[in-house]
Design a protein around this motif. Sequence first.
Motif, short mmCIF file in Angstrom:
data_model
loop_
_atom_site.label_atom_id
_atom_site.label_comp_id
_atom_site.label_asym_id
_atom_site.label_seq_id
_atom_site.Cartn_x
_atom_site.Cartn_y
_atom_site.Cartn_z
N UNK A 15 0.83 -1.22 0.00
CA UNK A 15 0.00 0.00 0.00
C UNK A 15 0.86 1.26 0.00
N UNK A 16 0.24 2.32 -0.51
CA UNK A 16 0.83 3.66 -0.42
C UNK A 16 -0.30 4.64 -0.17
N UNK A 17 -0.16 5.43 0.88
CA UNK A 17 -1.13 6.47 1.22
C UNK A 17 -0.39 7.69 1.74
N UNK A 18 -1.15 8.71 2.08
CA UNK A 18 -0.54 9.89 2.67
C UNK A 18 0.15 9.61 3.99
N UNK A 19 -0.14 8.47 4.62
CA UNK A 19 0.55 8.10 5.85
C UNK A 19 1.94 7.53 5.57
N UNK A 20 2.21 7.19 4.32
CA UNK A 20 3.51 6.65 3.97
C UNK A 20 3.36 5.39 3.13
N UNK A 21 4.49 4.74 2.91
CA UNK A 21 4.54 3.51 2.12
C UNK A 21 4.63 2.31 3.04
N UNK A 22 3.80 1.30 2.77
CA UNK A 22 3.85 0.08 3.55
C UNK A 22 2.66 -0.09 4.47
N UNK A 23 2.39 -1.35 4.80
CA UNK A 23 1.21 -1.71 5.58
C UNK A 23 1.24 -1.14 7.00
N UNK A 24 2.43 -1.17 7.62
CA UNK A 24 2.49 -0.69 9.00
C UNK A 24 2.22 0.80 9.08
N UNK A 25 2.73 1.56 8.10
CA UNK A 25 2.46 3.00 8.07
C UNK A 25 0.97 3.26 7.93
#
Length: 397
Positions: A15-25
Amino acid sequence: MPAERADPVVTGIGVATGFGYGKQALLDGLMSGRDIFTLLSRPGRANLSGQPPFIGIELADPPSVLPQRVARITGLTGQVGASVLHEAWHEAGLDDVDPERIGLIVGGSNLQGRAALEAHSAFAAGRRVVSPHLAYTMFDSDLCGLFTSLFPIRGLAQTVGAASASGAVAVLEAAEAVRSGRVDVCIAIGALQDVSAVELRAFQALGVLAEPEMLPGDACRPFDRQRRGFVFGEACAALVVSRTGEGYGRISGAHRASGNRGPEPSLDGERRVIALALQGAGVAATRIDYVNAHGTGTPLGDETEVAAIMASGLGHAWVNASKSLIGHGIAAAGALELAATLLQMRAGRLHPTRNLADPMDGPRFVRDEAVACEIRHALSLSFGFGGFDTAILVQAP
């Protein structure tokens, strides 16, 4: 008679979102409920001359997974997609799978509007040298070429377009490819929709985009009585759908046409896909613990979805809206929200819904704080302009 095939399982997520790259982010950001909305500033998307700015969420630069010579001719959609595919691929251990048995479905259409606008603007301004790569990168199917050239995917590869339900339809098509035996593994990608200022202005003219009349963090309000429209958020997700394995959970579902051309939602259509998803999985509505709602924040869209949830006997289930935290990824939304559903299922917690100060009547909303919840069965709903209705049912391992 032959035994029925088991529903496929999701064995890898990127995944990639405004929270960052990766599932944990993503999981940490969702549970925190923090505000990441701001003014959009990418060239080709920033406010037009004399017009107020757009609000939303934009990504940081993706981790570099492309060779430099490839990165030079690859736009934002492809670069971000390669990054999330890399994460999902390695979590699922696909290096050990026969490439002929791996497929790819990319969800989305007209994905690179911002890049196209910039190319057209430069040409109109007198720049007559046009990149020859534009002749094939303008096709959405170029993403299939990019990803299959980077990863050993030699089974089926195709794109599907279903507006805001594109990512969800990609997952369902990937599941069907596995279930039917065409491949053993199929990767579904909800691609990054790189919209331009012109497209955002069109959404605004249609009356579905939140007006920039308040602070960016206050504008995205799914299921709140003061909702005024959706807020765009760059995003991308990849899910590996496999024939076997424990993974995150088994998936099944339905997608159908409601017979609408434009943006109007269909209560009958939404009720129908929920019923079909439940029936196909042999799960009663009373056993659904959680619904990840489409929840755009548009006045009619949220009203119709609430009516569908209640009419489907899901009033007891927890409901939240991931778009309240990460914005509306358009083509990416359905795949990303299924990823959020699976991550919450594994964590045993449900993320809050931001700005739900005055909720609509009916559902059991998760409001301003995360809640603990053992999720055995969940629904992820996704609906798109043009009458695309989907419901994906997830069963925990």
